[in-house]
Write a protein that holds these residues in place. Structure first.
Motif, PDB file in Angstrom:
ATOM      1  N   SER A 192       0.832  -1.205   0.000  1.00 20.13           N
ATOM      2  CA  SER A 192       0.000   0.000   0.000  1.00 20.13           C
ATOM      3  C   SER A 192       0.862   1.248   0.000  1.00 20.13           C
ATOM      4  CB  SER A 192      -0.914  -0.005   1.235  1.00 20.13           C
ATOM      5  OG  SER A 192      -1.777  -1.116   1.208  1.00 20.13           O
ATOM      6  N   ARG A 193       1.946   1.230   0.781  1.00 16.30           N
ATOM      7  CA  ARG A 193       2.857   2.372   0.807  1.00 16.30           C
ATOM      8  C   ARG A 193       3.523   2.567  -0.536  1.00 16.30           C
ATOM      9  NH1 ARG A 193       6.208   1.514   6.459  1.00 16.30           N
ATOM     10  NH2 ARG A 193       4.496   2.004   7.915  1.00 16.30           N
ATOM     11  N   ARG A 194       3.963   1.446  -1.132  1.00 15.59           N
ATOM     12  CA  ARG A 194       4.655   1.531  -2.417  1.00 15.59           C
ATOM     13  C   ARG A 194       3.725   2.056  -3.485  1.00 15.59           C
ATOM     14  NH1 ARG A 194       9.485   2.158  -4.129  1.00 15.59           N
ATOM     15  NH2 ARG A 194      10.163   0.675  -2.536  1.00 15.59           N
TER      16      ARG A 194
END
Length: 205
Positions: A192-194
């Motif tokens: 999700s961060r990426r």
């Protein structure tokens, strides 16, 4: 974007594998438990292979390096292989003590060795950011530690070991969930961060 998608899908698969494993353990001996076990093993294998190979080379947690991919593949497929071997032994020669002993040792040594090689490959690939690239090694160390502790207690307590069988079951469940649910949640978070970071770069351009 694809790296995030790969890790999210793979992570969800690992979480599903952990949930199916718990359901299977809770329904052991009941109708459908064998189906749950198969589904759990398939979910784990598919998720681990997806994370190892990735949709592209950049998605792969081992950067598609052959040693890492092979190690993850062995780790991913071993539960299915072991189940097939056990079924074959049981059907052909159920009382073959030597065959069961060999399978028992192999079920300890093969996934441990493959897990160690895979964890080192993830460390060296650098695809997973610090400090999380150490997570597979932490999980492996914890699982080996749990196994060593249970063996030591079994030897020390002898027949009295049955009195703490519940402790063994709890430790085994926690070790199992660390390698499925734990790593799955981590993969989803990192994915999700990426994905979010990729979208921001696109917008800024």
């Amino acid at each position: 974007m694809r790296r995030g998608t790969t890790w999210i899908i793979g992570g969800i698969g690992l979480i599903l594998s952990g949930a199916l494993g718990l359901l299977g353990a809770g329904s052991a001996g009941l109708a459908g438990s064998s189906v749950l076990a198969i589904l759990q093993n398939v979910a784990f294998a598919a998720s681990a292979l997806l994370l190892a190979v990735g949709m592209t080379r950049a998605d792969s947690v081992v950067a598609r390096r052959p040693t890492g991919v092979v190690a993850v593949a062995i780790l991913a497929l071993w539960p299915l292989i072991a189940e097939g071997a056990a079924a074959a032994i049981g059907a052909v020669e159920p009382d073959a003590a030597e065959a069961w002993t060999v399978l028992g040792y192999a079920s300890i040594l093969v996934p441990t060795a493959a897990g160690l090689i895979a964890a080192v490959a993830i460390l060296r690939a650098g695809t997973v950011p610090d400090p999380w690239r150490w997570a597979p090694m932490w999980v492996l160390a914890f699982q080996v530690g749990v196994w060593a502790l249970t063996q030591a207690l079994a030897v020390a307590l002898g027949p009295d070991v049955l009195s703490i069988n519940g402790v063994f079951l709890l430790l085994g469940a926690v070790a199992f969930l660390a390698g499925t649910l734990g790593l799955g949640v981590l993969a989803v978070i990192l994915g999700s961060r990426r994905r979010g970071a990729t979208v921001e770069v696109f917008r800024s351009s």
